[in-house]
Structure formats: C-alpha cells, structure tokens
Design a protein around this motif. Sequence first.
Motif, PDB file in Angstrom:
ATOM      1  N   LEU A 235      65.240 -21.726  53.561  1.00  0.00           N
ATOM      2  CA  LEU A 235      65.863 -22.416  54.691  1.00  0.00           C
ATOM      3  C   LEU A 235      64.890 -22.546  55.861  1.00  0.00           C
ATOM      4  O   LEU A 235      64.829 -23.591  56.511  1.00  0.00           O
ATOM      5  CB  LEU A 235      67.128 -21.683  55.134  1.00  0.00           C
ATOM      6  CG  LEU A 235      67.906 -22.349  56.273  1.00  0.00           C
ATOM      7  CD1 LEU A 235      68.343 -23.759  55.888  1.00  0.00           C
ATOM      8  CD2 LEU A 235      69.115 -21.503  56.668  1.00  0.00           C
ATOM      9  N   LYS A 236      64.135 -21.502  56.120  1.00  0.00           N
ATOM     10  CA  LYS A 236      63.134 -21.552  57.196  1.00  0.00           C
ATOM     11  C   LYS A 236      62.123 -22.660  56.921  1.00  0.00           C
ATOM     12  O   LYS A 236      61.820 -23.481  57.806  1.00  0.00           O
ATOM     13  CB  LYS A 236      62.422 -20.205  57.290  1.00  0.00           C
ATOM     14  CG  LYS A 236      61.236 -20.174  58.259  1.00  0.00           C
ATOM     15  CD  LYS A 236      60.520 -18.827  58.176  1.00  0.00           C
ATOM     16  CE  LYS A 236      59.294 -18.786  59.050  1.00  0.00           C
ATOM     17  NZ  LYS A 236      59.610 -18.771  60.495  1.00  0.00           N
ATOM     18  N   LYS A 237      61.598 -22.679  55.707  1.00  0.00           N
ATOM     19  CA  LYS A 237      60.565 -23.652  55.366  1.00  0.00           C
ATOM     20  C   LYS A 237      61.095 -25.081  55.464  1.00  0.00           C
ATOM     21  O   LYS A 237      60.421 -25.979  55.996  1.00  0.00           O
ATOM     22  CB  LYS A 237      60.029 -23.368  53.964  1.00  0.00           C
ATOM     23  CG  LYS A 237      59.320 -22.015  53.858  1.00  0.00           C
ATOM     24  CD  LYS A 237      59.081 -21.605  52.412  1.00  0.00           C
ATOM     25  CE  LYS A 237      58.507 -20.191  52.325  1.00  0.00           C
ATOM     26  NZ  LYS A 237      58.398 -19.711  50.931  1.00  0.00           N
ATOM     27  N   ALA A 238      62.318 -25.286  54.983  1.00  0.00           N
ATOM     28  CA  ALA A 238      62.883 -26.637  55.014  1.00  0.00           C
ATOM     29  C   ALA A 238      63.178 -27.073  56.447  1.00  0.00           C
ATOM     30  O   ALA A 238      62.881 -28.216  56.837  1.00  0.00           O
ATOM     31  CB  ALA A 238      64.154 -26.679  54.172  1.00  0.00           C
ATOM     32  N   THR A 239      63.751 -26.175  57.248  1.00  0.00           N
ATOM     33  CA  THR A 239      64.115 -26.535  58.615  1.00  0.00           C
ATOM     34  C   THR A 239      62.882 -26.832  59.453  1.00  0.00           C
ATOM     35  O   THR A 239      62.833 -27.828  60.196  1.00  0.00           O
ATOM     36  CB  THR A 239      64.935 -25.401  59.265  1.00  0.00           C
ATOM     37  OG1 THR A 239      66.062 -25.094  58.437  1.00  0.00           O
ATOM     38  CG2 THR A 239      65.421 -25.808  60.641  1.00  0.00           C
ATOM     39  N   GLU A 240      61.869 -25.987  59.337  1.00  0.00           N
ATOM     40  CA  GLU A 240      60.652 -26.220  60.118  1.00  0.00           C
ATOM     41  C   GLU A 240      59.920 -27.466  59.644  1.00  0.00           C
ATOM     42  O   GLU A 240      59.305 -28.176  60.449  1.00  0.00           O
ATOM     43  CB  GLU A 240      59.767 -24.977  60.065  1.00  0.00           C
ATOM     44  CG  GLU A 240      60.393 -23.801  60.822  1.00  0.00           C
ATOM     45  CD  GLU A 240      59.543 -22.544  60.822  1.00  0.00           C
ATOM     46  OE1 GLU A 240      58.534 -22.504  60.070  1.00  0.00           O
ATOM     47  OE2 GLU A 240      59.883 -21.606  61.556  1.00  0.00           O
ATOM     48  N   SER A 241      59.998 -27.773  58.355  1.00  0.00           N
ATOM     49  CA  SER A 241      59.415 -29.024  57.857  1.00  0.00           C
ATOM     50  C   SER A 241      60.159 -30.231  58.429  1.00  0.00           C
ATOM     51  O   SER A 241      59.557 -31.255  58.761  1.00  0.00           O
ATOM     52  CB  SER A 241      59.455 -29.061  56.326  1.00  0.00           C
ATOM     53  OG  SER A 241      58.593 -28.082  55.786  1.00  0.00           O
ATOM     54  N   PHE A 242      61.477 -30.094  58.536  1.00  0.00           N
ATOM     55  CA  PHE A 242      62.265 -31.170  59.149  1.00  0.00           C
ATOM     56  C   PHE A 242      61.859 -31.368  60.604  1.00  0.00           C
ATOM     57  O   PHE A 242      61.696 -32.507  61.070  1.00  0.00           O
ATOM     58  CB  PHE A 242      63.754 -30.839  59.038  1.00  0.00           C
ATOM     59  CG  PHE A 242      64.641 -31.767  59.814  1.00  0.00           C
ATOM     60  CD1 PHE A 242      64.873 -33.063  59.368  1.00  0.00           C
ATOM     61  CD2 PHE A 242      65.240 -31.354  60.997  1.00  0.00           C
ATOM     62  CE1 PHE A 242      65.686 -33.935  60.089  1.00  0.00           C
ATOM     63  CE2 PHE A 242      66.050 -32.208  61.724  1.00  0.00           C
ATOM     64  CZ  PHE A 242      66.281 -33.503  61.268  1.00  0.00           C
ATOM     65  N   TRP A 243      61.684 -30.283  61.342  1.00  0.00           N
ATOM     66  CA  TRP A 243      61.280 -30.393  62.744  1.00  0.00           C
ATOM     67  C   TRP A 243      59.921 -31.091  62.884  1.00  0.00           C
ATOM     68  O   TRP A 243      59.687 -31.830  63.833  1.00  0.00           O
ATOM     69  CB  TRP A 243      61.212 -29.009  63.391  1.00  0.00           C
ATOM     70  CG  TRP A 243      62.550 -28.348  63.548  1.00  0.00           C
ATOM     71  CD1 TRP A 243      63.777 -28.952  63.524  1.00  0.00           C
ATOM     72  CD2 TRP A 243      62.797 -26.956  63.746  1.00  0.00           C
ATOM     73  NE1 TRP A 243      64.764 -28.017  63.693  1.00  0.00           N
ATOM     74  CE2 TRP A 243      64.207 -26.790  63.835  1.00  0.00           C
ATOM     75  CE3 TRP A 243      61.975 -25.834  63.852  1.00  0.00           C
ATOM     76  CZ2 TRP A 243      64.792 -25.539  64.031  1.00  0.00           C
ATOM     77  CZ3 TRP A 243      62.564 -24.597  64.051  1.00  0.00           C
ATOM     78  CH2 TRP A 243      63.956 -24.447  64.138  1.00  0.00           C
ATOM     79  N   LYS A 244      59.039 -30.825  61.923  1.00  0.00           N
ATOM     80  CA  LYS A 244      57.703 -31.432  61.981  1.00  0.00           C
ATOM     81  C   LYS A 244      57.694 -32.882  61.507  1.00  0.00           C
ATOM     82  O   LYS A 244      56.667 -33.563  61.621  1.00  0.00           O
ATOM     83  CB  LYS A 244      56.731 -30.617  61.115  1.00  0.00           C
ATOM     84  CG  LYS A 244      56.458 -29.211  61.628  1.00  0.00           C
ATOM     85  CD  LYS A 244      55.590 -28.444  60.629  1.00  0.00           C
ATOM     86  CE  LYS A 244      55.378 -27.001  61.056  1.00  0.00           C
ATOM     87  NZ  LYS A 244      54.620 -26.229  60.033  1.00  0.00           N
TER      88      LYS A 244
END
Length: 764
Positions: free
Chosen positions: A18-27
């Motif tokens: 979830l962390k990886k996906a959310t931060e990728s979305f933010w980027k």
Amino acid sequence: MVYTANLGFPRIGSGRELKKATESFWKGDLTEEQLRAEARRLRAANWQLQRQNGVDFIPSNDFSLYDQVLDTSVMVGAIPEIYGWNGGPVSLETYFAMARGTRGRAEGDLPALEMTKWFDTNYHYLVPEFTQEQSFTLASTKPVDEFLEAQALGLQTRPVLLGPVSYLLLGKCVGEDFDPLTLLPRLLPVYGEVLRRLAEAGADWVQLDEPCLALDLTETTQAALKQAYSYLAEASGSLKVMLTSYFGGLGDNLETTLQLPVSGVHLDLVRAPDQLDRVLSSAPGHLTLSLGVVDGRNVWRSDLESILERIAPVVEARGADRLVIAPSCSLLHVPIDLELETELDPDLKSWLAFAVQKVEEVSVLGRALNEGRAAVTAPLESSERAVEARRTSPKIHDAAVETRLQCITRDMARRTSDHAERRVVQQQNLKLPDFPTTTIGSFPQTEEIRKARAAFTKGRMSSADYQSFLKRETEAAVRRQEEIGLDVLVHGEFERNDMVQYFGEQLSGFAFTRHGWVQSFGTRYVRPPILYGDVSRPAPMTVEMTAYAQSLTERPVKGMLTGPVTLLQWSFVRDDQPRERTCRQIALALRDEVADLEQAGIRVIQIDEPAFREGLPLRRAHWRRYLDWAVECFRLAASVVSDETQIHTHMCYSEFNDIMDAIAAMDADVISIETARSKMELLEAFTTFRYPNEIGPGVYDIHAPRCPEAREMTELLREASKRLDARQIWVNPDCGLKTRSWEEVSPALANMVAAARDLRAQAA
C-alpha cells in the motif's frame, strides 16, 4: 456455537504494497485506477486469509488509503471550506490534500489537517474540523461499496464504522468554542442512511467502534450515546449493531453501555480483564458479548489454556450462542505475519504472534470451545510450551541490571541547580542570539544514503567505507547548516535507520524484525522493536559521530537521543513485569550515554520524548502514577550533566493542557513542540501554565510537501511572542526532516532563519 470475530486487519500489505502504490500515485507513476486496483487486491487477500482461518465475523471498511478517521470525515462530508469541495463524490485529490496538504497550486498551497495520536497508541489520525454551522451529508459510500466488494467474492463481512459520538469527540472546533456533541442531531441522519444502505445490501451485523467508552465521560457524553444509539436502532432496522469498546474497561460507563439498544457489546479483556464479572452480572440475557481475549496491541503469544480456563465457565453460564471470541482491538497495531521473520532468534520467535497468528489463536479458541480441546491439542500444547519457556528463559534476566536498579537514589533524578541559574551559565557558555534557530535532529535520508546503508547491511560495503561515507554526509550537512545560518546544529543522523530502532539495536534486551512493519500514519510505517528482556548499554551509541560533527564547527552541535518513555512506548514491551520497571532500565542506559556525550564536549543534548503524552493512561485516576514514573525516568536519564550542559526535549502531536505540571517537572532547559498545523494553538497550555523554561514552537510543518514562506513563519513567531516572553522562544521545525528532500528542506530552513532574524530586528 461460540462465534469468532476480528475487529480489523492491517491494511499495509505484507510487503508494504500500500505504501509503494500510494507514493507512486503521488509521484504520478501510478494512475488512480491502478491505486484502487491494488487496494482491492489487498482487501481481498485480507478477507480470504481470515476466512481460511475460520473467522465468522470478518471486518470490512477497516481498510483505508490513509486514515480511518479521515475516511469518516469524507463519508459525512465534514470537509473544511479551504479544500474547495462543492458536494458530490470526494476526489482523491481532495482526500490527499486533507491528509498531506498541497504545494505549487496557482491558487496557493493548502495545509493538511491537524494530526494527533489515536488514544494511547502511536497511530496518528487526521483531526476532523467542525464549525458551529457545520452540516453533514453522505459524501462517500465506502462502507457499502467495500461490503459489496466482499460480497462479490462470496464473503459476508461485518462492516466497521467509527461511532458517531467518538467521531465528534475526536474532532476540533474552529471559529467559536462550542461542544462538538451539539452537532450530533445533524450527524446522525448520515449514519442512519449508511446503516440503511448496508441493510439493503444484505449486511446482518455492523461494528460501531466507540473507543470513547474507555474514557472518563461526562453526563453529557453519556446522554449523547443514548441519543445516538436510540436513533440508530430505529434507522438500522434488522441490522444488528456490535458496539465496540477497546483500549480499556468500561468502568463507570458500564451502566450506560448496557442500556443502549444494541445487539452486542465488545469488551477489551486484555487491558481490563476484571470487568468481565461485572458485565456478566449486569448484561441482559439477549445481549451478545464479544470477548476480546487475544492482545491486539502487543506481539506476545497468548496463553491459550489460561484463556480457556477463564472463558469456559462463561460459556457454560451464559450459553454459547451469545458469545464471540475476538482480539481485544483491531490488529492494525501489530505486524502482519510472523512467518516472514526468518532471522529472529528461534526461542524469541516461539514466544510471538503477529496479526495472522492472532487470527489463528482466535480460531483455536473458538474450536476448543465448540469442538473440545482434543480438536486442537497440538496448538494448545505448543502454546503451553512457549509460555513456560519464555517464563524460565535466561535470555530475559540480567542480575547486573537488577543490582543497578536497586541503587537508584532520588538525587540521581535532580539537576544541580534550577533552570533560572542554569540558563545564565548556559547563555555565557553558548552565546546564542535571541530567537535561536535549530532543527529537531534528522536531515533528509536520500536515496544515496539508503543505498549505502543497504550495501553495508548486506556486506557489499566495508565498515571503513561506510564510516567514511557517513562522515562525508555529516560534514556536508554541517556546512549546509552553517551556510543557512542556523545557530545550533545537528549532525543529521545519517547513520540511523529509525529513532527507536537505532538505539534498540545497540541496547541489550531488544530484538528486531525484518518485516514487522506497523502503520504510524499515512505511508509512514515503523518497525517497533521487541523489548523482551532486561536493558543495558554495552557501549556508547552516538558519541563518535556527534563528536566528529562538533569537531567540524565552532557552533554548538546537539547530541541526539531518543528518550526512555518513547523507547518504551514505541516498542512492543515485555508484559511479564511493570512497564515502569522496564522504563527505569532504559533510563539508566541512556544516562550513561548522556554522561559520555558531555564528557566528549557536547554542550547541548536533546532527549526526545514525542511519546510522553501518548503513554498517559486513558483514565484520569491512573494519570498520577504514570506521570510520576515517566518524569522520573526522563530526569534519571538527563540529570547526570552539569549546569553548563543544556538539555532539550521534543514532543509532537499531543494535547498538553492536562499534563503541564509534569512537563514542567521534567525540567528540560528547552522543549520543542509541534505548533505549525495548529497555528500556535498548542501554546495556550504553556501560556496558561506560565511555563518557566524555554520553548521551541514549531513554525514549519515538515509532514506537508510545501515550503512555507518566511512571512508565514514570521507571523507564527509573532503569535508565539504574544503568548511567551521573547527570551523563551526558540525557532525550529515541527519535527525531524528525515522524510523530506534537501530541495524542500534548504529553502524552508533559510526562510525559517530569515523569520528569526526579522523578529530579532523588530525586538532590537
């Protein structure tokens, strides 16, 4: 039959997906649909795991992309005007703006909602904001959507909602001061609509969490609970409500709770085992009781035989069909799966249970009660062996630590002189200007730093090369700070992985996991150490790097330590002795480090205690005992130094009003606190109390990805100057800068220094 339930499961994913996906979305590297697809995959995996382990009541809507309280604010349309929401579905852009703030908008940057601790845990929630004219409307059907999502997978879940009374109590009033519970009549129709839609979708139970039931409640709040649940009983129709309390006992809220028109009540029998007899003697026969007997807050394996001995008579007396076996609270607060830990000491590992294992324990207890102990002989015997092995293990006890505890005297927790005298000596020694500037300690952990640490950890970089790398980074940080114009510097903490883990790895009695991640807030995850045995300090932990940084500059460099209460609170603590005893052991270990830092020429030492308020018991009757030993432990660590050495501490995201006497009793020369998001509101406690020592009210919210302008910080400092004597005020960010980039940090700190200089010029 006795039923089994879970109250909530970690949403982060065993590999932090979830962390990886959310931060990728933010980027911008992931689309919204890709993020939502990953969220669906994680939810499905969690539901299937619980079904495979025989859980009867599987929770849904326990998942969140950021925070469950924020989800509730979105659900009821409690979205502050500044975020530009005009009704209709709430976009992810608005959702994350409330969570993190924004930067670079043509209309101007947006601040994030204020953040604070979830009761006495290290989980942080986004504080709802209410106005007297507040209206509520159904703006998100997430609870219904996720119920239907599970239903499509063949799963009948029990949706989880934060109860309306607790939700209002967790919020803050903006504008005029008023009681948020006056908004309850406007809020209840939205909750009623959600329950109606869940019933229409086919739900038979809903879990309504009211953790406020573990608090000291006023008659007004108890009346609000009666009002709320009378309304919801009418609105929910055939939908049955499991009213859930946790983090403590019902205490004097018991009578009110048992009068509410609900179908079931959940009890935390880990934190408050003694409440069971009172509940059994008072609960109406039709009420389903959910018994929280597996610890949802800590990682120790359950003593299953002992639990069965307690519960079996309850089943016989009350009947099986009105009983549910469950964890004490949501499993959000523990790591996901012990089986991922392949490098833990085998003995220690045999004593532990993470979320998956706790679900298994609940299932074993249910089977034992329904089918008899013979059906689960192997897990019961394994539990019994582990409990006995832990109790008798020589790995837990250290005679030298015990001897040192016995030698503690009252004078060891007292500075030589009071603060007024120390301040004169320290000013002569440090020669700092008015409004001195500093940071909280850590600087950006760049990709290069993380790669170097990983290479060293995996043996691909030698110790000598790694130390050389760290010294280069430290020197670069010192030069940056000098160039920016900071008055008291830090070495940057580039050698540190985490403010708790770094120290725990060098202290005896601590163990660490590789995959034991727990959500602290949003995408900030931590791996709490497991504090399993007696604590001591085999060798200095911070002296070498701090002394090296001090050798590079004429300006003072702070020694940076994590305090004893925070090391305790942010660990999974042993439960075989009182917490205060363990905390004193940590304090003595830190005392040795403080003495060595002073001996090395460090004249400013910061002992961070961000978890000090977090450790406060939820019931006021228990406060004094905790505060007495918590203050004593801080002073035990700090009071070894001479008057010339300045002791700092740092606290963040806490309400201080009720504990100001204890904060003053800590007797730190300087305390820095988070105040940027609250726009200096938190200073009111220090002003009303007439706090005598020095204070660094944060002027820069480091959790938001924006660079505040100098004028913003100048205005905040002017607000602080209205409440405090100018000679008391330090200038610093809210918290450490580890998670930010240098591109964000350097201009923000330059603006902070400019703001301090502006205040000095105005005062001249």
